[in-house]
Motif scaffolding. Structure first.
Motif, PDB file in Angstrom:
ATOM      1  N   TRP A   1     -40.277  11.310  44.881  1.00  0.00           N
ATOM      2  CA  TRP A   1     -41.814  11.247  44.640  1.00  0.00           C
ATOM      3  C   TRP A   1     -42.002  11.267  42.636  1.00  0.00           C
ATOM      4  O   TRP A   1     -41.492  12.601  42.082  1.00  0.00           O
ATOM      5  CB  TRP A   1     -42.426  13.095  45.513  1.00  0.00           C
ATOM      6  N   GLY A   2     -43.174  11.026  42.544  1.00  0.00           N
ATOM      7  CA  GLY A   2     -43.804  11.212  41.295  1.00  0.00           C
ATOM      8  C   GLY A   2     -45.114  11.704  41.313  1.00  0.00           C
ATOM      9  O   GLY A   2     -45.396  10.502  41.855  1.00  0.00           O
ATOM     10  N   GLY A   3     -45.944  11.976  40.361  1.00  0.00           N
ATOM     11  CA  GLY A   3     -47.141  11.851  40.119  1.00  0.00           C
ATOM     12  C   GLY A   3     -47.812  12.260  38.603  1.00  0.00           C
ATOM     13  O   GLY A   3     -47.110  12.148  38.077  1.00  0.00           O
ATOM     14  N   GLY A   4     -48.925  11.609  38.368  1.00  0.00           N
ATOM     15  CA  GLY A   4     -49.812  11.858  37.706  1.00  0.00           C
ATOM     16  C   GLY A   4     -50.515  12.632  37.605  1.00  0.00           C
ATOM     17  O   GLY A   4     -51.379  12.785  38.129  1.00  0.00           O
ATOM     18  N   LEU A   5     -50.689  13.654  36.867  1.00  0.00           N
ATOM     19  CA  LEU A   5     -51.422  15.258  36.599  1.00  0.00           C
ATOM     20  C   LEU A   5     -52.869  14.582  35.653  1.00  0.00           C
ATOM     21  O   LEU A   5     -53.912  15.387  36.161  1.00  0.00           O
ATOM     22  CB  LEU A   5     -51.456  15.999  34.674  1.00  0.00           C
ATOM     23  N   ASP A   6     -53.337  13.375  35.747  1.00  0.00           N
ATOM     24  CA  ASP A   6     -55.150  12.739  35.219  1.00  0.00           C
ATOM     25  C   ASP A   6     -54.907  12.440  36.330  1.00  0.00           C
ATOM     26  O   ASP A   6     -56.271  12.586  37.369  1.00  0.00           O
ATOM     27  CB  ASP A   6     -54.922  12.312  34.047  1.00  0.00           C
ATOM     28  N   SER A   7     -55.037  11.624  36.769  1.00  0.00           N
ATOM     29  CA  SER A   7     -55.582  10.751  38.108  1.00  0.00           C
ATOM     30  C   SER A   7     -55.315  11.457  39.509  1.00  0.00           C
ATOM     31  O   SER A   7     -55.508  11.179  40.359  1.00  0.00           O
ATOM     32  CB  SER A   7     -54.508   9.438  38.547  1.00  0.00           C
ATOM     33  N   SER A   8     -53.798  12.707  39.080  1.00  0.00           N
ATOM     34  CA  SER A   8     -54.318  12.986  40.996  1.00  0.00           C
ATOM     35  C   SER A   8     -53.201  12.492  41.690  1.00  0.00           C
ATOM     36  O   SER A   8     -53.743  12.432  42.730  1.00  0.00           O
ATOM     37  CB  SER A   8     -55.017  13.677  41.170  1.00  0.00           C
ATOM     38  N   LYS A   9     -52.567  10.828  41.508  1.00  0.00           N
ATOM     39  CA  LYS A   9     -52.220  10.142  42.638  1.00  0.00           C
ATOM     40  C   LYS A   9     -50.588  10.278  42.430  1.00  0.00           C
ATOM     41  O   LYS A   9     -49.758  10.773  41.396  1.00  0.00           O
ATOM     42  CB  LYS A   9     -51.974   9.149  42.093  1.00  0.00           C
ATOM     43  N   ILE A  10     -49.855   9.894  43.546  1.00  0.00           N
ATOM     44  CA  ILE A  10     -48.887  10.709  43.963  1.00  0.00           C
ATOM     45  C   ILE A  10     -47.785   8.928  44.332  1.00  0.00           C
ATOM     46  O   ILE A  10     -48.657   8.231  45.012  1.00  0.00           O
ATOM     47  CB  ILE A  10     -48.517  11.491  44.505  1.00  0.00           C
ATOM     48  N   PHE A  11     -46.969   8.866  43.262  1.00  0.00           N
ATOM     49  CA  PHE A  11     -46.015   7.968  44.060  1.00  0.00           C
ATOM     50  C   PHE A  11     -45.018   8.066  44.458  1.00  0.00           C
ATOM     51  O   PHE A  11     -44.219   8.438  44.161  1.00  0.00           O
ATOM     52  CB  PHE A  11     -45.662   6.909  42.598  1.00  0.00           C
ATOM     53  N   ILE A  12     -44.334   6.977  45.706  1.00  0.00           N
ATOM     54  CA  ILE A  12     -43.266   7.597  47.025  1.00  0.00           C
ATOM     55  C   ILE A  12     -43.207   6.563  46.050  1.00  0.00           C
ATOM     56  O   ILE A  12     -43.034   5.678  46.935  1.00  0.00           O
ATOM     57  CB  ILE A  12     -43.111   7.942  48.018  1.00  0.00           C
ATOM     58  N   PHE A  13     -41.430   6.227  45.844  1.00  0.00           N
ATOM     59  CA  PHE A  13     -40.252   4.931  45.889  1.00  0.00           C
ATOM     60  C   PHE A  13     -39.024   5.620  46.709  1.00  0.00           C
ATOM     61  O   PHE A  13     -38.076   6.729  47.295  1.00  0.00           O
ATOM     62  CB  PHE A  13     -39.769   5.245  44.222  1.00  0.00           C
ATOM     63  N   ASP A  14     -38.758   4.517  47.166  1.00  0.00           N
ATOM     64  CA  ASP A  14     -37.376   4.376  48.008  1.00  0.00           C
ATOM     65  C   ASP A  14     -35.882   3.976  46.861  1.00  0.00           C
ATOM     66  O   ASP A  14     -36.402   2.892  46.238  1.00  0.00           O
ATOM     67  CB  ASP A  14     -37.335   2.911  48.563  1.00  0.00           C
ATOM     68  N   ILE A  15     -35.448   5.233  47.253  1.00  0.00           N
ATOM     69  CA  ILE A  15     -34.694   4.729  45.863  1.00  0.00           C
ATOM     70  C   ILE A  15     -33.148   4.975  46.750  1.00  0.00           C
ATOM     71  O   ILE A  15     -31.832   4.896  45.969  1.00  0.00           O
ATOM     72  CB  ILE A  15     -34.333   5.818  45.152  1.00  0.00           C
ATOM     73  N   HIS A  16     -32.579   4.718  48.246  1.00  0.00           N
ATOM     74  CA  HIS A  16     -31.935   3.809  48.623  1.00  0.00           C
ATOM     75  C   HIS A  16     -31.238   2.915  48.978  1.00  0.00           C
ATOM     76  O   HIS A  16     -30.141   2.603  49.591  1.00  0.00           O
ATOM     77  CB  HIS A  16     -31.283   4.906  50.030  1.00  0.00           C
ATOM     78  N   SER A  17     -32.660   2.190  49.270  1.00  0.00           N
ATOM     79  CA  SER A  17     -31.996   0.332  49.772  1.00  0.00           C
ATOM     80  C   SER A  17     -31.402  -0.176  48.627  1.00  0.00           C
ATOM     81  O   SER A  17     -30.810  -0.911  49.251  1.00  0.00           O
ATOM     82  CB  SER A  17     -33.624  -0.255  50.126  1.00  0.00           C
ATOM     83  N   ASN A  18     -31.865   0.168  47.915  1.00  0.00           N
ATOM     84  CA  ASN A  18     -31.203  -0.335  46.157  1.00  0.00           C
ATOM     85  C   ASN A  18     -31.951   0.660  45.418  1.00  0.00           C
ATOM     86  O   ASN A  18     -32.160   0.281  44.355  1.00  0.00           O
ATOM     87  CB  ASN A  18     -31.887  -1.338  46.555  1.00  0.00           C
ATOM     88  N   PRO A  19     -29.793   1.288  45.445  1.00  0.00           N
ATOM     89  CA  PRO A  19     -30.962   2.540  44.282  1.00  0.00           C
ATOM     90  C   PRO A  19     -30.852   2.256  42.508  1.00  0.00           C
ATOM     91  O   PRO A  19     -31.308   2.540  42.220  1.00  0.00           O
ATOM     92  CB  PRO A  19     -29.175   3.041  43.882  1.00  0.00           C
ATOM     93  N   ALA A  20     -30.200   0.922  42.804  1.00  0.00           N
ATOM     94  CA  ALA A  20     -29.997   0.198  40.611  1.00  0.00           C
ATOM     95  C   ALA A  20     -31.176  -0.458  41.008  1.00  0.00           C
ATOM     96  O   ALA A  20     -31.732  -0.718  40.261  1.00  0.00           O
ATOM     97  CB  ALA A  20     -29.424  -1.306  41.375  1.00  0.00           C
ATOM     98  N   LYS A  21     -33.340  -0.435  42.278  1.00  0.00           N
ATOM     99  CA  LYS A  21     -33.462  -1.180  41.401  1.00  0.00           C
ATOM    100  C   LYS A  21     -34.799  -0.786  43.188  1.00  0.00           C
ATOM    101  O   LYS A  21     -34.812  -1.382  44.087  1.00  0.00           O
ATOM    102  CB  LYS A  21     -33.907  -2.509  42.227  1.00  0.00           C
TER     103      LYS A  21
END
Length: 462
Positions: free
Chosen positions: A110-130
């Motif tokens: 999970w990654g966040g933006g302090l200005d926009s307050s958006k949260i981005f969730i990334f899949d890091i297990h299907s292909n950890p290199a990408k």
């Protein structure tokens, strides 16, 4: 060189902080967090060689596509791509990208933006290199009843605790902890106390959290609101009203019920919260950015939580600006970065009430984040503090550097210039491996914690 006017602004800020702290009000603008020992105790742990480092990067207009990115770096020495960027995933737009947090199964980031307050969730297990972006949460403010600036992402079983830095009513520092489930659905908002708790007055400010399941304890720290962390430094230090609005407290919580049990006065904006992992240890540490103090939190013989000011980092008059910290897995050492002089400092915590600085190394013109492998043999550094706080001109270095640590000296392993690679400002880091099946629970030792859950929340663990 760092612009003369910017340094004068920092000195002006220091003088203002000293005056305000004397009145019992902390003021300090700085931000920073990330390594294996900063992970949640409910997240599987990498005890061996990490394969990848993910860097959450702030987009800069005119550099590349100008957007925030999740950058993947291959860090396995056996790889042909060792020390190289192998993937870059743009999220579109500039959100003041700041911190990352791993899910309780280490399959998502999970990654966040302090200005926009958006949260981005990334899949890091299907292909950890990408990694791939699988969900964007753009209604955090509305769902959380007005909380702004998602900062720390701290996993618990089936949950993600998110600290907010601000609110949409006055964009000040009074905020809350916001709880989502692992799928990214909103569950609950828990305000930071603004009343007397345990003999001290809460100010409602928030920054970081860390949990000790063995003591059913959660420690939270404090910073400032959107009005200040998004303001130009020079403008802010000339605004007397703005200078009054910075955090001055830490809070100990009953983790299971999410109720505050004690507020501590810790002047100078306490930032990162870290618990010692050593068997038998139950103490936490934080540092205050402009007042340059080290604080320890532990229980006395009666079981009461107490705070101890145990050290001073550098010369506060020189404005070292302590930012990120990383505690060793045995609780006997702490790396402390100081932004203004670009230096990392190694502290011996063998006697935590009387720690000593035993090693320093200049990493660059500025340095913010520090992340170490679990065994402490590899230490990573990045540079960006905040979009409006990074140095100017030639001193605005933006890099990821890895060093080998033999217990006596740091020796550089590789360095990546993020501006040269057109990636933007390098901020937070998290590690990953190719094979998640090789991982162990974070605390797999004999003193492993109970699987404590947030009993007050509906749909527990789902």
């Amino acid at each position: 060189m760092f612009m003369h006017s910017k340094r004068n602004s920092i000195k002006t800020l220091a003088a203002a902080v000293a005056a305000v702290v004397a009145l019992g009000m902390a003021t300090l603008p700085t931000v920073s967090q990330a390594d294996e020992t900063s992970c949640s105790p409910f997240t599987p742990l990498i005890k061996g060689q990490e394969d990848f480092v993910y860097v959450w990067t702030l987009g800069v207009q005119g550099i590349g596509d100008g957007s925030d990115k999740l950058v993947t770096v291959d860090v396995n020495p056996k790889s042909k791509n060792f020390g190289k960027v192998i993937a870059s995933l743009s999220v579109g737009g500039r959100n003041e990208a700041h911190h990352l947090g791993l899910s309780d199964d280490r399959r998502y980031l999970w990654g966040g933006g302090l200005d926009s307050s958006k949260i981005f969730i990334f899949d890091i297990h299907s292909n950890p290199a990408k990694p791939k972006l699988v969900k964007t949460i753009d209604d955090f403010v509305a769902k959380s009843d007005g909380i702004v600036g998602p900062h720390t992402f701290y996993a618990t079983p089936g949950r993600m605790i998110i600290t907010g830095l601000s609110n949409n009513k006055d964009h000040g520092g009074v905020s809350a902890n916001v709880i989502y489930n692992g799928k990214g659905d909103y569950i609950k908002t828990v305000p930071v106390p603004t009343t007397m708790v345990g003999g001290a007055q809460g100010d409602g400010y928030n920054y970081d959290v860390a949990i000790n399941p063995r003591r059913n304890a959660m420690l939270s720290t404090s910073f400032t609101g959107w009005n200040n962390y998004m303001m130009d430094l020079g403008k802010m230090v000339k605004d007397p009203e703005a200078m009054k609005h910075f955090g001055n407290t830490t809070v100990m919580w009953d983790y299971k019920t999410m109720k505050p049990i004690k507020v501590f006065n810790t002047p100078g904006a306490p930032l990162e919260a870290r618990w010692s992992w050593a068997k038998g240890d139950n103490f936490a540490v934080t540092t205050t950015a402009l007042t340059s103090n080290i604080w320890i939190f532990d229980q006395d013989k009666q079981g009461e939580w107490q705070a101890h000011n145990v050290g001073t980092i550098g010369n506060p008059a020189d404005i070292p600006l302590p930012v990120d910290i990383s505690i060793g897995n045995d609780g006997k050492s702490v790396w402390i970065n100081t932004f203004m002089d670009g230096t990392t400092r190694y502290w011996d915590f063998s006697d935590r009430y009387h720690p000593k600085e035993v090693y320093t190394k200049k990493i660059g013109s500025q340095v913010n984040m520090v992340s170490q492998s679990y065994d402490g043999k590899r230490v990573y550094f990045t540079t960006s503090l905040l979009g409006n706080w990074d140095k100017k001109g030639a001193d605005d270095e933006q890099f990821l550097k890895m060093y080998y640590w033999d217990g006596k000296e740091l020796k550089e392993g590789f360095s990546i210039d993020f501006y040269k690679e057109k990636l933007g400002r390098a901020h937070h880091m998290k590690f990953q491996v190719r094979d998640l099946k090789s991982l162990q629970p974070l605390r797999a030792e004999a003193d492993a914690p109970d699987n404590v859950r947030l009993a007050s929340l509906p749909g527990d663990g789902k």
